[in-house]
Design an enzyme around this catalytic site. Sequence first.
Site, PDB file in Angstrom:
ATOM      1  CE  LYS A 221      -4.406  -1.905   1.275  1.00  0.00           C
ATOM      2  NZ  LYS A 221      -5.420  -2.173   2.288  1.00  0.00           N
ATOM      3  NE  ARG A 256      -7.491  -8.380   0.630  1.00  0.00           N
ATOM      4  CZ  ARG A 256      -7.072  -7.628  -0.374  1.00  0.00           C
ATOM      5  NH1 ARG A 256      -6.061  -6.810  -0.226  1.00  0.00           N
ATOM      6  NH2 ARG A 256      -7.682  -7.690  -1.552  1.00  0.00           N
TER       7      ARG A 256
END
Length: 276
Positions: A221, A256
């Site tokens: 991210k 995740r």
Amino acid sequence: MNPFLEALAHPSRPLVMGVINATPDSFSDGGQFIRPEAALEQARRLIAQGVDILDIGGESTRPGSDPVEAEVELARVLPILKAIRRESGIALSIDTRKPEVARAAVAAGANCWNDVSALTFAPESLATAVELNVPVVLMHAQGDPKTMQQDPQYRDVTGEVLNFLVGRMGQAIQAGLKLSNIIVDPGIGFGKTLAHNLTLLRDLPRFVALGRPVLVGASRKRFIAALDQGVGVEERLGGSLATALFAAKQGAKIVRVHDVAETRQALIVQSALLDA
Ligand code: HH2
């Protein structure tokens, strides 16, 4: 037993949830797995690498993304779920905000509903989750994907995210969802600045204290780039591993990630070091 809950009963280390985005526009793997054959090959690769759960998504929720129709999402994810299920008993999660997609995905073999809207996207989401009776990931997001990164603001980010999740848990329970089916996620990168993301990760034990498994999705991210000279998506493995290890140490039960083999090995070694 639900294979997802069975995997979660695993005591030694957090579970690795491997991401497969069957979308043209996901921020890190967009376009790679839109063909069912390519997605199936990736699923086989991740299973061989020891993934615990596969998370299949057909709508990108990256900042700035546009929503897609349910039919489009279904056409992307159903062939993949069915093909994986034909050859593997691996725990499968469907990453969707839409109850009709969750319902069809569970019928096709999915064992978990991962909802970045925490069952707020459609009026029938709560009732559908109760009826499906599978584990549900309730994730916090501020705003919708299109605009969420424009100027996210909180007075007390951890307090507000916790409050939201406690509220959603309460509503879900009231609607009839079993507590044992609830997983919570602070939603790293969903309407959060770098400072917000770091605070949430540091405060993860307060989410663990809710008494339900905590999922963290930080892989590749943007906050990693914000800490390291704006590096591109392909150059965020180090930051992704550091965050997965930190989240695990802070009590996360599921991470995740896109890089399954590397994350799994890092977690195994960390567990051995911490046990020693
Ligand atoms: N992050 C993304 C998507 N789904 N689900 C949960 N529970 N937690 C997360 O942090 C999370 C999530 C975004 O990442 P990705 O799927 O890689 O990208 P995109 O939304 O562009 O498909």
